[in-house]
Design a protein around this motif. Sequence first.
Motif, short mmCIF file in Angstrom:
data_model
loop_
_atom_site.label_atom_id
_atom_site.label_comp_id
_atom_site.label_asym_id
_atom_site.label_seq_id
_atom_site.Cartn_x
_atom_site.Cartn_y
_atom_site.Cartn_z
N LEU A 368 0.83 -1.21 0.00
CA LEU A 368 0.00 0.00 0.00
C LEU A 368 0.86 1.26 0.00
CD1 LEU A 368 -2.82 -0.94 2.55
CD2 LEU A 368 -3.00 -0.86 0.06
N GLU A 369 1.98 1.20 0.69
CA GLU A 369 2.89 2.34 0.68
C GLU A 369 3.44 2.59 -0.73
OE1 GLU A 369 3.30 4.37 3.28
OE2 GLU A 369 1.82 3.07 4.26
N LYS A 370 3.74 1.52 -1.45
CA LYS A 370 4.20 1.67 -2.83
C LYS A 370 3.11 2.25 -3.72
CE LYS A 370 7.61 -2.09 -2.85
NZ LYS A 370 8.02 -3.36 -3.51
N MET A 371 1.85 2.02 -3.37
CA MET A 371 0.74 2.54 -4.15
C MET A 371 0.46 4.01 -3.87
SD MET A 371 -1.90 -0.69 -3.84
CE MET A 371 -3.30 0.25 -4.47
N GLY A 372 1.15 4.57 -2.86
CA GLY A 372 0.97 5.98 -2.55
C GLY A 372 -0.05 6.26 -1.46
N ARG A 373 -0.15 5.36 -0.50
CA ARG A 373 -1.09 5.58 0.59
C ARG A 373 -0.80 6.90 1.30
NH1 ARG A 373 -1.72 1.90 6.09
NH2 ARG A 373 -3.47 3.07 6.97
N ASP A 374 -1.85 7.71 1.49
CA ASP A 374 -1.69 9.02 2.11
C ASP A 374 -2.98 9.40 2.83
OD1 ASP A 374 -1.21 11.59 2.91
OD2 ASP A 374 -0.73 12.37 0.92
N PRO A 375 -3.07 9.14 4.15
CA PRO A 375 -4.29 9.46 4.89
C PRO A 375 -4.63 10.95 4.92
CG PRO A 375 -2.89 7.94 6.13
CD PRO A 375 -2.07 8.46 4.99
N THR A 376 -3.66 11.81 4.58
CA THR A 376 -3.94 13.25 4.60
C THR A 376 -4.61 13.71 3.30
OG1 THR A 376 -1.79 13.89 3.64
CG2 THR A 376 -1.88 13.57 6.02
N LEU A 377 -4.61 12.86 2.29
CA LEU A 377 -5.18 13.22 1.01
C LEU A 377 -6.70 13.11 1.06
CD1 LEU A 377 -4.01 13.91 -1.85
CD2 LEU A 377 -4.35 11.51 -2.41
N VAL A 378 -7.39 14.09 0.48
CA VAL A 378 -8.86 14.05 0.40
C VAL A 378 -9.22 14.14 -1.08
CG1 VAL A 378 -11.03 15.03 1.19
CG2 VAL A 378 -8.99 15.23 2.63
N PRO A 379 -9.34 13.00 -1.75
CA PRO A 379 -9.55 13.01 -3.21
C PRO A 379 -10.76 13.80 -3.66
CG PRO A 379 -8.91 10.83 -2.48
CD PRO A 379 -9.15 11.64 -1.24
N ALA A 380 -11.86 13.72 -2.92
CA ALA A 380 -13.07 14.45 -3.34
C ALA A 380 -12.83 15.95 -3.36
CB ALA A 380 -14.23 14.11 -2.41
N GLU A 381 -12.03 16.45 -2.42
CA GLU A 381 -11.73 17.89 -2.38
C GLU A 381 -10.86 18.28 -3.58
OE1 GLU A 381 -13.14 19.90 -0.30
OE2 GLU A 381 -14.08 18.34 0.93
N ARG A 382 -9.88 17.43 -3.89
CA ARG A 382 -9.04 17.70 -5.06
C ARG A 382 -9.86 17.65 -6.35
NH1 ARG A 382 -2.95 15.29 -5.00
NH2 ARG A 382 -2.22 16.28 -3.08
N ALA A 383 -10.76 16.69 -6.42
CA ALA A 383 -11.61 16.58 -7.60
C ALA A 383 -12.51 17.80 -7.73
CB ALA A 383 -12.46 15.31 -7.53
#
Length: 397
Positions: A368-383
């Motif tokens: 998962l770390e290799k996949m870019g796991r980032d709990p601080t990321l909020v994809p809906a906000e970026r979208a």
Amino acid sequence: MSAPSPVERPLTVMLVAAEASGDILGADLAAALRRRLGEGVRFVGVGGGRMAEQGVASPFPIAELSILGLFEGLRAYPRVRRRVRDTVALARRERPDIAVLIDSWGFTLRVARGLRELDPGLPLVKYVAPQVWASRPGRAKTLAATVDHLLAIHTFDAPWFEREGLKTTFVGNSTLARAVSLDGGPRFRAHIGAAADDPILLILPGSRPGEIARMLPPFREAAMLLKAQRPDLRLVLPVASTVAEQVKAEVATWPHPPLVVEGDALKLDAMAAATVAMACSGSVTTELALSGCPMVVAYRVGVLTHQVLKRLLTTRYATLFNIAAGEAVAPELMQYDCTPERLVVELGRLLDDPALRARQIAAQAAALEKMGRDPTLVPAERAADAVLEMLGQRGLG
């Protein structure tokens, strides 16, 4: 579809999703846009229950678009074409200012082409890229010729599409960004009256009607065999809303019916509580890995579809974290290997060996770390930021 003045109506955003996973993405995006615009935005489109909660009144149930397999898709083609026409007709009536088409390659591509024909000036956004790095790389060129912007959930998506001239924004994978609840497991065990050391097998047969039809029979047989060998084994089956009635009717006839749980909160708690999971290949495998649940992954498609896919796929594995790790971190039983007997063997090894479970959990986490796991990321906000930026560039935001 020229943009109306603010006094006439709020900004109109069309969201189109045809599967349960897309329904969640669409609902989260709608919520993020509403947080920014309040009553200044309204939503129209196609979706499921989650999007309906955000005000998207779908003209038809999306379950009928959850199609599994290439040849199954050919048989369903007349229905898909009809629903594409219904979706374009909805746009003709509602005059959206922008359309966001979520995942579901075949359906949303046809909708995009219909919308482009209806209004060449309508901004079209694709949310979730086709996995061209796994098969059919020509889809990158097709998408670039059809939409104006891509919202990608994987860091390795962008180069494939940008080289075809499609502007791409990485927004992140909402599954990878999910924070894991530390008390979810104990909470679920308390909810079902299970002790801390009671073995729990999670059964996840998919979220499409076709997946249920193909995956539930071998999963049923495997679960019954394991239950016969281990009478204390608890069976739990989280069910997607799109197939809830179908699944509940099926499992009611099992000799040892599993506990069926509905809703995201209970599903995530069940994942955290489970000893091991038997999972249909898909995004749920990432959710399980995030929850620290070891699993066996399985999948079946029609015989003819399988013959075609063998020639198209360019990856060795089907599970994203296995692809990232470059090895079978979680066992994969695909097509003819997906038998009750093979499932029992692989699941039995995990159920009987705590050290093996611990090693697999650790390897899943590393992948998962290799996949870019980032709990601080909020994809809906970026979208939402990307959608509003696109509208602003066109004088609509």
